[in-house]
Design a protein around this motif. Structure first.
Motif, PDB file in Angstrom:
ATOM      1  N   LEU A 191       1.734   9.493   0.255  1.00  0.00           N
ATOM      2  CA  LEU A 191       2.508   9.558   1.492  1.00  0.00           C
ATOM      3  C   LEU A 191       3.388   8.322   1.639  1.00  0.00           C
ATOM      4  O   LEU A 191       4.564   8.421   2.021  1.00  0.00           O
ATOM      5  N   LYS A 192       2.831   7.142   1.309  1.00  0.00           N
ATOM      6  CA  LYS A 192       3.620   5.910   1.410  1.00  0.00           C
ATOM      7  C   LYS A 192       4.754   5.894   0.388  1.00  0.00           C
ATOM      8  O   LYS A 192       5.859   5.433   0.689  1.00  0.00           O
ATOM      9  N   GLU A 193       4.478   6.390  -0.821  1.00  0.00           N
ATOM     10  CA  GLU A 193       5.539   6.454  -1.835  1.00  0.00           C
ATOM     11  C   GLU A 193       6.702   7.314  -1.358  1.00  0.00           C
ATOM     12  O   GLU A 193       7.873   6.935  -1.493  1.00  0.00           O
ATOM     13  N   ASP A 194       6.390   8.461  -0.787  1.00  0.00           N
ATOM     14  CA  ASP A 194       7.423   9.385  -0.326  1.00  0.00           C
ATOM     15  C   ASP A 194       8.212   8.787   0.837  1.00  0.00           C
ATOM     16  O   ASP A 194       9.454   8.851   0.871  1.00  0.00           O
ATOM     17  N   LEU A 195       7.508   8.179   1.792  1.00  0.00           N
ATOM     18  CA  LEU A 195       8.187   7.566   2.930  1.00  0.00           C
ATOM     19  C   LEU A 195       9.002   6.343   2.510  1.00  0.00           C
ATOM     20  O   LEU A 195      10.096   6.109   3.040  1.00  0.00           O
ATOM     21  N   ALA A 196       8.480   5.567   1.568  1.00  0.00           N
ATOM     22  CA  ALA A 196       9.214   4.389   1.101  1.00  0.00           C
ATOM     23  C   ALA A 196      10.534   4.792   0.450  1.00  0.00           C
ATOM     24  O   ALA A 196      11.578   4.161   0.674  1.00  0.00           O
ATOM     25  N   GLU A 197      10.503   5.856  -0.343  1.00  0.00           N
ATOM     26  CA  GLU A 197      11.736   6.337  -0.973  1.00  0.00           C
ATOM     27  C   GLU A 197      12.731   6.822   0.077  1.00  0.00           C
ATOM     28  O   GLU A 197      13.934   6.579  -0.029  1.00  0.00           O
ATOM     29  N   TRP A 198      12.214   7.496   1.106  1.00  0.00           N
ATOM     30  CA  TRP A 198      13.069   8.009   2.193  1.00  0.00           C
ATOM     31  C   TRP A 198      13.713   6.865   2.978  1.00  0.00           C
ATOM     32  O   TRP A 198      14.918   6.865   3.236  1.00  0.00           O
ATOM     33  N   LEU A 199      12.904   5.872   3.346  1.00  0.00           N
ATOM     34  CA  LEU A 199      13.426   4.730   4.095  1.00  0.00           C
ATOM     35  C   LEU A 199      14.429   3.934   3.269  1.00  0.00           C
ATOM     36  O   LEU A 199      15.490   3.542   3.762  1.00  0.00           O
ATOM     37  N   GLY A 200      14.101   3.701   1.995  1.00  0.00           N
ATOM     38  CA  GLY A 200      15.007   2.948   1.138  1.00  0.00           C
ATOM     39  C   GLY A 200      16.344   3.636   0.953  1.00  0.00           C
ATOM     40  O   GLY A 200      17.397   2.983   0.896  1.00  0.00           O
ATOM     41  N   LYS A 201      16.314   4.957   0.877  1.00  0.00           N
ATOM     42  CA  LYS A 201      17.554   5.720   0.681  1.00  0.00           C
ATOM     43  C   LYS A 201      18.477   5.621   1.885  1.00  0.00           C
ATOM     44  O   LYS A 201      19.692   5.442   1.752  1.00  0.00           O
ATOM     45  N   HIS A 202      17.922   5.706   3.092  1.00  0.00           N
ATOM     46  CA  HIS A 202      18.750   5.713   4.301  1.00  0.00           C
ATOM     47  C   HIS A 202      19.082   4.314   4.803  1.00  0.00           C
ATOM     48  O   HIS A 202      20.101   4.127   5.483  1.00  0.00           O
ATOM     49  N   LEU A 203      18.236   3.342   4.504  1.00  0.00           N
ATOM     50  CA  LEU A 203      18.455   1.986   5.004  1.00  0.00           C
ATOM     51  C   LEU A 203      18.997   1.041   3.946  1.00  0.00           C
ATOM     52  O   LEU A 203      19.384  -0.081   4.269  1.00  0.00           O
ATOM     53  N   GLY A 204      18.986   1.475   2.681  1.00  0.00           N
ATOM     54  CA  GLY A 204      19.500   0.624   1.611  1.00  0.00           C
ATOM     55  C   GLY A 204      18.683  -0.628   1.396  1.00  0.00           C
ATOM     56  O   GLY A 204      19.238  -1.699   1.140  1.00  0.00           O
ATOM     57  N   MET A 205      17.375  -0.523   1.490  1.00  0.00           N
ATOM     58  CA  MET A 205      16.510  -1.691   1.277  1.00  0.00           C
ATOM     59  C   MET A 205      15.395  -1.338   0.309  1.00  0.00           C
ATOM     60  O   MET A 205      15.167  -0.179  -0.011  1.00  0.00           O
ATOM     61  N   GLU A 206      14.694  -2.367  -0.163  1.00  0.00           N
ATOM     62  CA  GLU A 206      13.639  -2.195  -1.154  1.00  0.00           C
ATOM     63  C   GLU A 206      12.276  -2.160  -0.457  1.00  0.00           C
ATOM     64  O   GLU A 206      11.905  -3.092   0.248  1.00  0.00           O
ATOM     65  N   VAL A 207      11.567  -1.073  -0.648  1.00  0.00           N
ATOM     66  CA  VAL A 207      10.213  -0.959  -0.118  1.00  0.00           C
ATOM     67  C   VAL A 207       9.454   0.011  -1.013  1.00  0.00           C
ATOM     68  O   VAL A 207      10.029   0.951  -1.560  1.00  0.00           O
ATOM     69  N   ASN A 208       8.164  -0.236  -1.191  1.00  0.00           N
ATOM     70  CA  ASN A 208       7.331   0.646  -1.998  1.00  0.00           C
ATOM     71  C   ASN A 208       5.951   0.748  -1.363  1.00  0.00           C
ATOM     72  O   ASN A 208       5.688   0.148  -0.310  1.00  0.00           O
ATOM     73  N   ALA A 209       5.073   1.504  -2.008  1.00  0.00           N
ATOM     74  CA  ALA A 209       3.745   1.735  -1.442  1.00  0.00           C
ATOM     75  C   ALA A 209       2.921   0.460  -1.357  1.00  0.00           C
ATOM     76  O   ALA A 209       2.077   0.316  -0.472  1.00  0.00           O
ATOM     77  N   ASP A 210       3.173  -0.497  -2.253  1.00  0.00           N
ATOM     78  CA  ASP A 210       2.371  -1.724  -2.277  1.00  0.00           C
ATOM     79  C   ASP A 210       2.748  -2.700  -1.162  1.00  0.00           C
ATOM     80  O   ASP A 210       1.885  -3.397  -0.627  1.00  0.00           O
ATOM     81  N   ASN A 211       4.047  -2.771  -0.833  1.00  0.00           N
ATOM     82  CA  ASN A 211       4.473  -3.732   0.204  1.00  0.00           C
ATOM     83  C   ASN A 211       4.889  -3.031   1.495  1.00  0.00           C
ATOM     84  O   ASN A 211       5.642  -3.572   2.300  1.00  0.00           O
ATOM     85  N   PHE A 212       4.394  -1.816   1.687  1.00  0.00           N
ATOM     86  CA  PHE A 212       4.850  -0.945   2.768  1.00  0.00           C
ATOM     87  C   PHE A 212       4.782  -1.633   4.135  1.00  0.00           C
ATOM     88  O   PHE A 212       5.791  -1.778   4.831  1.00  0.00           O
ATOM     89  N   LEU A 213       3.606  -2.079   4.539  1.00  0.00           N
ATOM     90  CA  LEU A 213       3.458  -2.705   5.846  1.00  0.00           C
ATOM     91  C   LEU A 213       4.084  -4.097   5.894  1.00  0.00           C
ATOM     92  O   LEU A 213       4.577  -4.519   6.943  1.00  0.00           O
TER      93      LEU A 213
END
Length: 325
Positions: free
Chosen positions: A73-95
């Motif tokens: 779930l975090k991987e999917d949301l991280a990809e979604w957020l990164g795509k729309h916000l243009g920033m780097e986020v992944n499941a490991d550094n999510f919070l």
């Protein structure tokens, strides 16, 4: 979910031990602390019960399984957020990336702009909330500004129709204390964005596809050609791994009967098997472990003299689902 502990019948000369404790708060049973106070769990002269170490190990294992189930779930949301916000986020550094509330507020503003565009072009006719979302973009993590940003984001979510039980407490994000609540809230945020035409995460796409298929008239049944590494093969593999394959039966394409309940299963990015659970998702492995009607564990009591495990002092721990009348 109730847990019952009995001595291993193969071990002779042991005293009978019966322990019933609630592993699920909603089951209405007694907690381990209540049972210790009532004398149902025997304690030594120092006030410690013999099974305390085993309980801690089991609780830690369950926590690890839940953490693993949040990964897809975090991987999917991280990809979604990164795509729309243009920033780097992944499941490991999510919070770590989201805990000052800045990116959440930015995502809400993107959805609000999409909503205004839908009103202007006539594709959305209902009135929009008149809410101005304020955000301090340089708020340090853990600060009161981070708490203000998060609280403002949650107020925006409520204005746009998100239910209270779909949101999280401000401190959950700022202090990293309840990651699951944050993840489920962001999935609901993605559903709000989808309503206004914002491209959603893969999980939300699968939800909408399933809803569309349920509304359409089902086509005549036709056996699909066998494919290597198909969804059904993976379901069988995980069911065998969890030793509950007798309780998993395919009844349609992507539809299975598991422990007497019909569920929908989908592949997420060809890596994770996800089960549709109520309004959310769970990994198949975690779902099977959590809903398995019977699980048996064997534990050995440590020898207090030398710290080793005594092979003659062991007991079985049974976890079973039951329905009260």
């Amino acid at each position: 979910m109730a847990t019952f502990c009995y001595p291993d019948p193969r071990c002779r000369g042991q005293k009978y031990l019966g322990v019933a404790m609630a592993a699920n708060r909603e089951s209405g049973g007694m907690t381990p602390q209540m049972m210790k106070a009532s004398g149902l769990i025997p304690m030594d002269s120092n006030g410690y019960d013999d099974g305390e170490a085993e309980e801690d190990v089991m609780e830690q294992k369950l926590a690890e399984i839940q953490e693993q189930s949040l990964g897809p779930l975090k991987e999917d949301l991280a990809e979604w957020l990164g795509k729309h916000l243009g920033m780097e986020v992944n499941a490991d550094n999510f919070l770590d990336v989201l805990d000052n509330g800045v990116y959440l507020c930015q995502m809400a503003k993107i959805i609000q702009r999409k909503a205004q565009e839908c009103v202007m072009d006539g594709s959305y006719t209902e009135p929009l909330p008149n809410y101005k979302l304020r955000c301090k973009n340089n708020a340090p993590s853990g600060s009161w500004f981070a708490r203000d940003n998060t609280a403002n984001f949650l107020s925006w979510c409520k204005e746009f129709g998100m239910a209270d039980d779909q949101m999280f407490e401000t401190e959950y994000l700022v202090s990293h204390t309840a990651e699951k609540s944050v993840v489920l809230c962001l999935l609901e945020l993605a559903r709000i964005g989808y309503k206004f035409g914002l491209e959603p995460p893969s999980l939300i796409k699968m939800e909408k596809e399933m809803e569309r298929l349920e509304e359409e008239e089902p086509p005549p049944p036709r056996p699909p050609p066998p494919k290597p590494n198909s969804l059904d093969d993976e379901v069988k593999r995980i069911a065998f791994m969890c030793k509950c394959h007798d309780h998993v039966k395919k009844i349609g394409e992507g539809k299975y009967l598991i422990f007497g309940k019909v569920v929908q299963i989908r592949f997420l990015k060809n890596r994770h098997l996800m089960v549709r659970v109520g309004g959310g998702w769970d990994t198949l492995e975690h779902y099977l472990i959590h809903h398995n009607p019977v699980q048996v564990f064997e534990h050995r009591r440590p020898n207090t003299a030398n710290g080793s495990h005594d092979s003659t002092s062991k007991y079985l721990c049974f976890k079973s689902k039951y329905k009260s009348e």
